[in-house]
Scaffold this motif. Structure first.
Motif, PDB file in Angstrom:
ATOM      1  N   SER A 235       0.826  -1.197   0.000  1.00 42.38           N
ATOM      2  CA  SER A 235       0.000   0.000   0.000  1.00 42.38           C
ATOM      3  C   SER A 235       0.869   1.258   0.000  1.00 42.38           C
ATOM      4  O   SER A 235       0.583   2.227  -0.714  1.00 42.38           O
ATOM      5  N   HIS A 236       1.939   1.249   0.787  1.00 44.05           N
ATOM      6  CA  HIS A 236       2.868   2.380   0.797  1.00 44.05           C
ATOM      7  C   HIS A 236       3.445   2.612  -0.599  1.00 44.05           C
ATOM      8  O   HIS A 236       3.592   3.747  -1.056  1.00 44.05           O
ATOM      9  N   LEU A 237       3.796   1.524  -1.269  1.00 44.87           N
ATOM     10  CA  LEU A 237       4.457   1.622  -2.573  1.00 44.87           C
ATOM     11  C   LEU A 237       3.491   1.965  -3.706  1.00 44.87           C
ATOM     12  O   LEU A 237       3.908   2.482  -4.745  1.00 44.87           O
ATOM     13  N   GLN A 238       2.235   1.668  -3.527  1.00 40.56           N
ATOM     14  CA  GLN A 238       1.265   1.925  -4.595  1.00 40.56           C
ATOM     15  C   GLN A 238       0.816   3.368  -4.664  1.00 40.56           C
ATOM     16  O   GLN A 238       0.539   3.886  -5.749  1.00 40.56           O
ATOM     17  N   CYS A 239       0.752   4.048  -3.510  1.00 40.78           N
ATOM     18  CA  CYS A 239       0.234   5.426  -3.536  1.00 40.78           C
ATOM     19  C   CYS A 239       1.231   6.461  -3.028  1.00 40.78           C
ATOM     20  O   CYS A 239       1.063   7.654  -3.291  1.00 40.78           O
ATOM     21  N   PHE A 240       2.257   6.024  -2.291  1.00 38.42           N
ATOM     22  CA  PHE A 240       3.280   6.938  -1.773  1.00 38.42           C
ATOM     23  C   PHE A 240       2.645   8.148  -1.076  1.00 38.42           C
ATOM     24  O   PHE A 240       3.156   9.270  -1.156  1.00 38.42           O
ATOM     25  N   ALA A 241       1.504   7.914  -0.390  1.00 41.12           N
ATOM     26  CA  ALA A 241       0.766   9.018   0.224  1.00 41.12           C
ATOM     27  C   ALA A 241       1.607   9.751   1.264  1.00 41.12           C
ATOM     28  O   ALA A 241       1.471  10.971   1.445  1.00 41.12           O
ATOM     29  N   HIS A 242       2.503   9.042   1.937  1.00 43.29           N
ATOM     30  CA  HIS A 242       3.318   9.625   2.989  1.00 43.29           C
ATOM     31  C   HIS A 242       4.322  10.651   2.463  1.00 43.29           C
ATOM     32  O   HIS A 242       4.890  11.429   3.226  1.00 43.29           O
ATOM     33  N   LEU A 243       4.542  10.676   1.146  1.00 49.63           N
ATOM     34  CA  LEU A 243       5.518  11.603   0.569  1.00 49.63           C
ATOM     35  C   LEU A 243       4.937  12.996   0.324  1.00 49.63           C
ATOM     36  O   LEU A 243       5.685  13.928   0.022  1.00 49.63           O
ATOM     37  N   GLY A 244       3.630  13.129   0.403  1.00 48.77           N
ATOM     38  CA  GLY A 244       3.006  14.435   0.223  1.00 48.77           C
ATOM     39  C   GLY A 244       3.165  15.007  -1.168  1.00 48.77           C
ATOM     40  O   GLY A 244       3.275  16.228  -1.351  1.00 48.77           O
ATOM     41  N   LEU A 245       3.154  14.137  -2.179  1.00 47.34           N
ATOM     42  CA  LEU A 245       3.426  14.589  -3.534  1.00 47.34           C
ATOM     43  C   LEU A 245       2.230  15.233  -4.217  1.00 47.34           C
ATOM     44  O   LEU A 245       2.288  15.559  -5.402  1.00 47.34           O
ATOM     45  N   LYS A 246       1.151  15.411  -3.478  1.00 47.35           N
ATOM     46  CA  LYS A 246       0.048  16.202  -4.019  1.00 47.35           C
ATOM     47  C   LYS A 246       0.429  17.682  -4.043  1.00 47.35           C
ATOM     48  O   LYS A 246      -0.216  18.489  -4.706  1.00 47.35           O
ATOM     49  N   ASP A 247       1.482  18.022  -3.321  1.00 42.43           N
ATOM     50  CA  ASP A 247       1.959  19.392  -3.244  1.00 42.43           C
ATOM     51  C   ASP A 247       3.008  19.646  -4.326  1.00 42.43           C
ATOM     52  O   ASP A 247       3.937  18.854  -4.518  1.00 42.43           O
ATOM     53  N   GLU A 248       2.869  20.759  -5.042  1.00 39.70           N
ATOM     54  CA  GLU A 248       3.768  21.071  -6.152  1.00 39.70           C
ATOM     55  C   GLU A 248       5.213  21.234  -5.691  1.00 39.70           C
ATOM     56  O   GLU A 248       6.149  20.757  -6.339  1.00 39.70           O
ATOM     57  N   THR A 249       5.399  21.896  -4.546  1.00 40.63           N
ATOM     58  CA  THR A 249       6.763  22.113  -4.041  1.00 40.63           C
ATOM     59  C   THR A 249       7.438  20.792  -3.701  1.00 40.63           C
ATOM     60  O   THR A 249       8.626  20.589  -3.994  1.00 40.63           O
ATOM     61  N   ALA A 250       6.686  19.892  -3.078  1.00 35.03           N
ATOM     62  CA  ALA A 250       7.240  18.586  -2.746  1.00 35.03           C
ATOM     63  C   ALA A 250       7.632  17.825  -4.003  1.00 35.03           C
ATOM     64  O   ALA A 250       8.643  17.109  -4.027  1.00 35.03           O
ATOM     65  N   SER A 251       6.846  17.968  -5.063  1.00 38.48           N
ATOM     66  CA  SER A 251       7.171  17.296  -6.316  1.00 38.48           C
ATOM     67  C   SER A 251       8.439  17.866  -6.936  1.00 38.48           C
ATOM     68  O   SER A 251       9.239  17.138  -7.525  1.00 38.48           O
ATOM     69  N   ARG A 252       8.633  19.183  -6.808  1.00 35.23           N
ATOM     70  CA  ARG A 252       9.871  19.777  -7.324  1.00 35.23           C
ATOM     71  C   ARG A 252      11.094  19.226  -6.589  1.00 35.23           C
ATOM     72  O   ARG A 252      12.132  18.957  -7.189  1.00 35.23           O
ATOM     73  N   ARG A 253      10.958  19.065  -5.282  1.00 34.73           N
ATOM     74  CA  ARG A 253      12.066  18.496  -4.513  1.00 34.73           C
ATOM     75  C   ARG A 253      12.331  17.054  -4.941  1.00 34.73           C
ATOM     76  O   ARG A 253      13.484  16.626  -5.025  1.00 34.73           O
ATOM     77  N   LEU A 254      11.262  16.313  -5.196  1.00 36.36           N
ATOM     78  CA  LEU A 254      11.419  14.928  -5.626  1.00 36.36           C
ATOM     79  C   LEU A 254      12.128  14.853  -6.980  1.00 36.36           C
ATOM     80  O   LEU A 254      13.029  14.033  -7.170  1.00 36.36           O
ATOM     81  N   VAL A 255      11.734  15.712  -7.915  1.00 36.61           N
ATOM     82  CA  VAL A 255      12.379  15.716  -9.232  1.00 36.61           C
ATOM     83  C   VAL A 255      13.867  16.001  -9.089  1.00 36.61           C
ATOM     84  O   VAL A 255      14.705  15.340  -9.708  1.00 36.61           O
TER      85      VAL A 255
END
Length: 223
Positions: free
Chosen positions: A170-190
């Protein structure tokens, strides 16, 4: 399906097409040709071809890279439960994350900016190593997908330690704990994904290994 009969319609296409239509502000005709460009030039077609060889290859590359990266307890969990990335990453790969399970529309745009506008023109390698010449555009698309999912797996690894199969998956399927619904968090991930020590040469080696194994498996299935 009429534009590319060899592919027809495959699950996952509708998410990409819908995202293009909903976020670009273009009409149906323009959105269609943007989708066709993704298919023809950026390698999206390879993810939908019969037998899904490219999808399986990307997952094989991801699994190999994850072992090399050493995810510690997370890697032990993956091995103990015999979990390969096809179980949790297929939807994200085939939809370029546009299925919405992991990212919001704004966050998806961050990934697509890197994918489409930059086109992964240069590889980011460990300090001290020379940059290698970029491969053809589809290979850069696939490399970015591997890097992004690998970064997500590395962040998730501590949560897998001691988890049940169901909870870990479940953790691996949605990665909800990473907070990637947020644009800034996605930029950090990239940024984190681009800094991973994964070279095009390494990915090409894993691709050749996958193709050898796939060809061997086909020979064994023949009567």
């Amino acid at each position: 399906a009429l534009y590319c009969p060899v592919v027809g319609y495959c699950q996952g296409m509708s998410y990409v097409a819908a995202y293009l239509f909903a976020t670009t502000g273009l009409g149906e005709r323009e959105a269609f040709w943007m989708f066709a460009t993704l298919m023809d030039k950026y390698g999206l077609k390879g993810l939908y071809l019969p037998e899904l060889k490219r999808l399986r290859c990307i997952c094989f590359q991801l699994d190999c890279c994850a072992r090399e990266l050493d995810l510690s307890a997370g890697g032990e969990w993956l091995e103990a439960h015999a979990v390969d990335s096809l179980l949790f990453a297929a939807s994200s790969i085939q939809t370029l994350f546009a299925d919405g399970r992991v990212m919001s529309p704004a966050a998806i745009a961050v990934v697509w900016d890197c994918l489409i506008c930059d086109g992964m023109q240069s590889a980011v390698l460990p300090d001290g190593e020379e940059k290698e010449p970029p491969p053809p555009l589809p290979a850069r698309t696939y490399a970015l997908i591997v890097r992004l999912l690998l970064a997500m797996m590395r962040r998730t690894a501590p949560l897998l330690d001691g988890s049940s199969f169901e909870a870990g998956l479940s953790h691996l399927q949605c990665f909800a704990h990473l907070g990637l619904k947020d644009e800034t968090a996605s930029r950090r991930l990239v940024q984190e994904a681009l800094e991973l020590p994964v070279s095009y040469k390494e990915l090409a080696r894993y691709e050749r290994e996958f193709l050898r194994k796939d060809a061997h498996g086909r020979k064994r299935k023949r009567p």
